[in-house]
Enzyme design. Structure first.
Site, mmCIF file in Angstrom:
data_model
loop_
_atom_site.group_PDB
_atom_site.id
_atom_site.type_symbol
_atom_site.label_atom_id
_atom_site.label_comp_id
_atom_site.label_asym_id
_atom_site.label_seq_id
_atom_site.Cartn_x
_atom_site.Cartn_y
_atom_site.Cartn_z
ATOM 1 N N ASN A 169 -1.445 6.108 -3.742
ATOM 2 C CA ASN A 169 -0.200 6.769 -4.170
ATOM 3 C C ASN A 169 0.553 6.049 -5.292
ATOM 4 O O ASN A 169 1.261 6.684 -6.059
ATOM 5 C CB ASN A 169 0.710 7.071 -2.970
ATOM 6 C CG ASN A 169 1.126 5.834 -2.221
ATOM 7 O OD1 ASN A 169 0.548 4.766 -2.408
ATOM 8 N ND2 ASN A 169 2.123 5.961 -1.378
ATOM 9 N N THR A 195 -10.221 4.718 -4.542
ATOM 10 C CA THR A 195 -11.109 5.597 -5.318
ATOM 11 C C THR A 195 -10.266 6.592 -6.126
ATOM 12 O O THR A 195 -10.464 6.723 -7.333
ATOM 13 C CB THR A 195 -12.110 6.292 -4.376
ATOM 14 O OG1 THR A 195 -12.918 5.255 -3.817
ATOM 15 C CG2 THR A 195 -12.988 7.275 -5.119
ATOM 16 N N GLY A 245 -1.888 0.260 2.451
ATOM 17 C CA GLY A 245 -2.575 1.498 2.804
ATOM 18 C C GLY A 245 -2.235 1.899 4.211
ATOM 19 O O GLY A 245 -1.183 1.524 4.741
ATOM 20 N N GLY A 246 -3.147 2.643 4.829
ATOM 21 C CA GLY A 246 -2.892 3.171 6.169
ATOM 22 C C GLY A 246 -3.477 2.278 7.257
ATOM 23 O O GLY A 246 -3.554 1.045 7.110
ATOM 24 N N THR A 248 -6.336 1.558 8.050
ATOM 25 C CA THR A 248 -7.442 0.681 7.633
ATOM 26 C C THR A 248 -6.962 -0.774 7.670
ATOM 27 O O THR A 248 -7.737 -1.673 8.010
ATOM 28 C CB THR A 248 -7.853 1.003 6.169
ATOM 29 O OG1 THR A 248 -7.836 2.408 6.008
ATOM 30 C CG2 THR A 248 -9.198 0.434 5.825
ATOM 31 N N GLY A 249 -5.706 -0.975 7.317
ATOM 32 C CA GLY A 249 -5.147 -2.326 7.276
ATOM 33 C C GLY A 249 -5.178 -2.997 8.637
ATOM 34 O O GLY A 249 -5.340 -4.217 8.741
ATOM 35 N N GLU A 264 0.813 -4.070 3.987
ATOM 36 C CA GLU A 264 1.894 -3.090 3.886
ATOM 37 C C GLU A 264 1.297 -1.753 4.274
ATOM 38 O O GLU A 264 0.541 -1.160 3.510
ATOM 39 C CB GLU A 264 2.455 -3.063 2.453
ATOM 40 C CG GLU A 264 3.164 -4.350 2.057
ATOM 41 C CD GLU A 264 4.448 -4.625 2.840
ATOM 42 O OE1 GLU A 264 4.938 -3.726 3.537
ATOM 43 O OE2 GLU A 264 4.932 -5.774 2.767
ATOM 44 N N CYS A 298 5.045 5.803 1.102
ATOM 45 C CA CYS A 298 5.156 5.072 2.369
ATOM 46 C C CYS A 298 6.583 5.153 2.879
ATOM 47 O O CYS A 298 6.829 5.246 4.075
ATOM 48 C CB CYS A 298 4.724 3.628 2.184
ATOM 49 S SG CYS A 298 5.599 2.771 0.889
ATOM 50 N N THR A 299 7.549 5.115 1.959
ATOM 51 C CA THR A 299 8.955 5.118 2.360
ATOM 52 C C THR A 299 9.591 6.506 2.287
ATOM 53 O O THR A 299 10.809 6.617 2.204
ATOM 54 C CB THR A 299 9.777 4.151 1.486
ATOM 55 O OG1 THR A 299 9.548 4.496 0.135
ATOM 56 C CG2 THR A 299 9.428 2.714 1.735
ATOM 57 N N GLU A 391 2.596 10.504 10.594
ATOM 58 C CA GLU A 391 2.976 10.462 9.184
ATOM 59 C C GLU A 391 2.225 11.587 8.456
ATOM 60 O O GLU A 391 1.011 11.488 8.292
ATOM 61 C CB GLU A 391 2.516 9.087 8.666
ATOM 62 C CG GLU A 391 2.923 8.714 7.304
ATOM 63 C CD GLU A 391 2.290 7.380 6.848
ATOM 64 O OE1 GLU A 391 2.929 6.717 6.043
ATOM 65 O OE2 GLU A 391 1.170 7.026 7.263
HETATM 66 P P1 NAP Z 1 -6.076 4.024 2.956
HETATM 67 O O1 NAP Z 1 -6.943 5.171 3.222
HETATM 68 O O2 NAP Z 1 -5.817 3.043 4.036
HETATM 69 O O3 NAP Z 1 -6.703 3.271 1.685
HETATM 70 C C1 NAP Z 1 -6.089 2.161 1.114
HETATM 71 C C2 NAP Z 1 -7.116 1.345 0.384
HETATM 72 O O4 NAP Z 1 -8.072 0.821 1.307
HETATM 73 C C3 NAP Z 1 -7.925 2.127 -0.646
HETATM 74 O O5 NAP Z 1 -8.131 1.306 -1.764
HETATM 75 C C4 NAP Z 1 -9.242 2.359 0.084
HETATM 76 O O6 NAP Z 1 -10.342 2.557 -0.785
HETATM 77 C C5 NAP Z 1 -9.371 1.058 0.820
HETATM 78 N N1 NAP Z 1 -10.296 1.063 1.953
HETATM 79 C C6 NAP Z 1 -10.768 2.098 2.676
HETATM 80 N N2 NAP Z 1 -11.592 1.650 3.657
HETATM 81 C C7 NAP Z 1 -11.632 0.305 3.548
HETATM 82 C C8 NAP Z 1 -12.280 -0.729 4.265
HETATM 83 N N3 NAP Z 1 -13.052 -0.488 5.316
HETATM 84 N N4 NAP Z 1 -12.095 -1.996 3.879
HETATM 85 C C9 NAP Z 1 -11.293 -2.289 2.833
HETATM 86 N N5 NAP Z 1 -10.660 -1.353 2.110
HETATM 87 C C10 NAP Z 1 -10.815 -0.073 2.468
HETATM 88 O O7 NAP Z 1 -4.635 4.506 2.455
HETATM 89 P P2 NAP Z 1 -4.300 5.605 1.346
HETATM 90 O O8 NAP Z 1 -4.656 6.962 1.878
HETATM 91 O O9 NAP Z 1 -4.847 5.190 0.021
HETATM 92 O O10 NAP Z 1 -2.707 5.460 1.254
HETATM 93 C C11 NAP Z 1 -1.863 6.105 2.141
HETATM 94 C C12 NAP Z 1 -1.350 5.158 3.211
HETATM 95 O O11 NAP Z 1 -0.807 3.995 2.586
HETATM 96 C C13 NAP Z 1 -0.213 5.750 4.003
HETATM 97 O O12 NAP Z 1 -0.375 5.429 5.355
HETATM 98 C C14 NAP Z 1 1.029 5.048 3.456
HETATM 99 O O13 NAP Z 1 2.118 4.996 4.329
HETATM 100 C C15 NAP Z 1 0.471 3.714 3.140
HETATM 101 N N6 NAP Z 1 1.289 3.026 2.129
HETATM 102 C C16 NAP Z 1 2.038 1.944 2.527
HETATM 103 C C17 NAP Z 1 2.856 1.294 1.620
HETATM 104 C C18 NAP Z 1 3.673 0.119 2.047
HETATM 105 O O14 NAP Z 1 4.029 -0.655 1.179
HETATM 106 N N7 NAP Z 1 3.960 -0.061 3.324
HETATM 107 C C19 NAP Z 1 2.910 1.725 0.290
HETATM 108 C C20 NAP Z 1 2.140 2.821 -0.086
HETATM 109 C C21 NAP Z 1 1.325 3.454 0.850
HETATM 110 P P3 NAP Z 1 -10.956 4.052 -1.010
HETATM 111 O O15 NAP Z 1 -9.907 4.798 -1.728
HETATM 112 O O16 NAP Z 1 -12.161 3.789 -1.809
HETATM 113 O O17 NAP Z 1 -11.243 4.594 0.349
#
Ligand code: NAP
Length: 496
Positions: A169, A195, A245-246, A248-249, A264, A298-299, A391
């Site tokens: 995002n 990606t 991210g989500g 995954t973290g 985060e 996220c926020t 969410e």
């Molecule tokens: P995501 O699906 O968790 O992906 C985040 C990152 O992790 C991407 O670069 C993804 O790569 C990578 N990834 C996927 N599988 C992985 C693995 N097994 N090991 C290591 N890395 C991996 O999250 P998203 O859909 O991009 O973002 C949305 C989420 O992020 C929401 O839950 C949102 O609340 C959260 N977010 C939090 C904050 C904060 O600061 N708290 C800020 C922004 C967003 P690929 O794209 O290649 O799968």
């Protein structure tokens, strides 16, 4: 245009290259990953599917480049960061264009993201020069049983190789929020971009390349997280992981070794509205907080908890504003654009249908075309509905009517998330009490939750994260304290 002008080197035919050892390369895998334009649902770009051997090579280079980078004077590190920031800002147009195409971010907001990222890099360079240029001096005789025979000097040293994984995002902004603190602190950096957002990140990395950072210090490995993610996050050369991210973290945290983590993650930011709140102010903040970038923040405000006595009036005000939101292509700066993927749209639809089955009031008709979902306010949402807790990451906002402030606080605190929250009231004393009672990393008083300004501390409790972001906190997290103790043969105050 993306991939042209100063960016021609990063493209091989129709596939973007990855960055390793100071060069743009084509992966030996011979495979690429398609990036689907969320609005057209057609392949927009392709990136390399990097191999494990390529990851190993990048890590090896990162380890050796870091050794000499740590010895590079702080002011020189800062100078290079300022240079990268300027190149990034000068080339905002092609980078913003790729943001529009690969994550459907409205054009104006895409430009803002790039400019904000340049500012963040510069701020980080300045802050780093200040805080890393200082240390502590301690004397032994403040601890019982000691004479003044020991002088302790502390400074901050780099951790080594930092692995940065941002989400889709804010791919550019959340990448530089990890890259800049890592580099100013003397670390090397391996970036695994999302990606969706990878091409914007590759352009951004090229700006660092053009600034003249040493070979191997920064690398960018592309490929699906589900395929190379584990190999990267469990790599023995990695000394720190900064992930946004989500869920995954959460699994990365469980698998990572004994290294500092900056996580985060998701949020379910609650907006508590009291009876005395300025409802016009609340309504505009709900629109900005809940529907900007189609709720994919996220926020974002993700649940409104409003006192029953003012709920009808507030819902009417928000409804009127929702009706004015424009829906359509990101190129035309529409307020609501397609969500990032079909699976994301299907997930959002699942939450909407669950709320429908359980009797929520639809303030607008539910409408979807491909990945484009029209903004939707759901009133009279009850705690047994999934949308009260999950969410959506889309333009759908639930309203729960509450009969007491405690009910609102309890709902907020019952969530597994604890990122941000907000409270609207004219009574600052009440606001402070509520802020203290809310189990979230930040509480905003009379404004929607927000991550910026980027130098503010930013952190989540519970499943929302580990550690804290914000320029100063990120620099500190990416360093370790080193002490040198001078031992004197006699107490230092014994002469004269
Ligand atoms: P995501 O699906 O968790 O992906 C985040 C990152 O992790 C991407 O670069 C993804 O790569 C990578 N990834 C996927 N599988 C992985 C693995 N097994 N090991 C290591 N890395 C991996 O999250 P998203 O859909 O991009 O973002 C949305 C989420 O992020 C929401 O839950 C949102 O609340 C959260 N977010 C939090 C904050 C904060 O600061 N708290 C800020 C922004 C967003 P690929 O794209 O290649 O799968």
């Amino acid at each position: 245009m993306a991939g042209t002008g100063i960016f021609t080197d990063i493209l091989d035919g129709d596939v973007y290259k990855y960055y390793s050892d100071g060069e743009w390369k084509t992966s030996s895998s011979g495979k690429s990953v398609a990036i689907i334009n969320p609005a057209t649902r057609k392949t927009q770009y392709k990136v390399q599917a990097c191999t494990q051997e390529e990851v190993n090579k990048v890590m090896e280079m990162a380890k050796s480049a870091q050794k000499s980078w740590a010895k590079t004077p702080l002011w020189k590190r800062a100078e290079l960061l300022h240079k990268a920031a300027a190149i990034l800002k000068d080339n905002k147009a092609p980078i913003a264009e790729s943001l529009v195409k690969e994550i459907a971010k409205p054009a104006k907001d895409s430009v803002t993201e790039v400019v904000r990222s340049g500012d963040l890099i510069s701020y980080c360079a300045e802050e780093g020069v200040r805080i890393l240029g200082e240390g502590k001096f301690l004397l032994s005789d403040s601890f019982p049983g000691n004479e003044r025979t020991k002088y302790c000097l502390t400074s901050k040293i780099p951790l080594g190789v930092v692995l940065a994984i941002p989400p889709f995002n804010y791919p550019v902004n959340l990448a530089v929020s990890k890259i800049a603190p890592a580099l100013i602190a003397g670390n090397s950096l391996v970036l695994k971009p999302p990606t969706q957002g990878a091409v914007s990140c590759l352009h951004m990395v090229h700006c660092f390349h053009l600034a003249g950072f040493p070979k191997g210090l920064i690398s960018c490995i592309t490929g699906k997280g589900s395929e190379i993610g584990d190999f990267l996050t469990m790599h023995p050369a990695v000394n720190c992981i900064s992930f946004t991210g989500g869920d995954t973290g959460i699994s990365i945290s469980k698998k990572a070794g004994m290294i500092p983590l900056q996580m985060e993650l998701g949020g379910k930011d609650a907006c508590i509205v009291l009876e005395d709140a300025d409802l016009d102010l609340v309504a505009s903040n709900i629109i900005k907080g809940g529907f900007s970038y189609s709720g994919q923040r996220c926020t974002a405000v993700k649940v409104v908890l409003v006192m029953e006595s003012v709920a009808n009036e507030l819902v009417e005000k928000v409804k009127a504003k929702v009706a004015k939101l424009t829906v359509g292509p990101p190129e035309e700066n529409c307020d609501i654009t397609a969500v990032v993927s079909e699976s994301s749209a299907n997930f959002i639809e699942g939450l909407v249908m669950d709320a429908k089955d359980k009797g929520a009031t639809f303030c607008q008709e539910y409408k979807r075309q491909g990945n484009l979902i029209w903004p939707l306010l759901l009133d009279n949402v009850k705690p047994d509905m999934r949308i009260a807790w999950e969410e959506p990451f889309g333009p759908v906002l639930p309203v729960l009517r509450i009969n007491s402030v405690e009910e609102g606080i309890n709902h907020c605190n019952a969530s597994n998330f604890g990122l941000q929250g907000c409270v609207f009231t004219k009574d600052i004393n009440k606001a402070m009490l509520i802020s203290d009672a809310m189990e979230t990393g930040t509480v905003q008083i009379n404004s929607a939750p927000a991550r910026g300004p980027d130098h503010f501390p930013f952190q989540g409790l519970k499943d929302s994260g580990i550690g804290s972001q914000g320029v100063t906190n990120s620099i500190s997290l990416m360093t370790k304290v080193k002490t040198t103790v001078i031992n004197l043969p006699t107490p230092s105050y014994s002469m004269g």
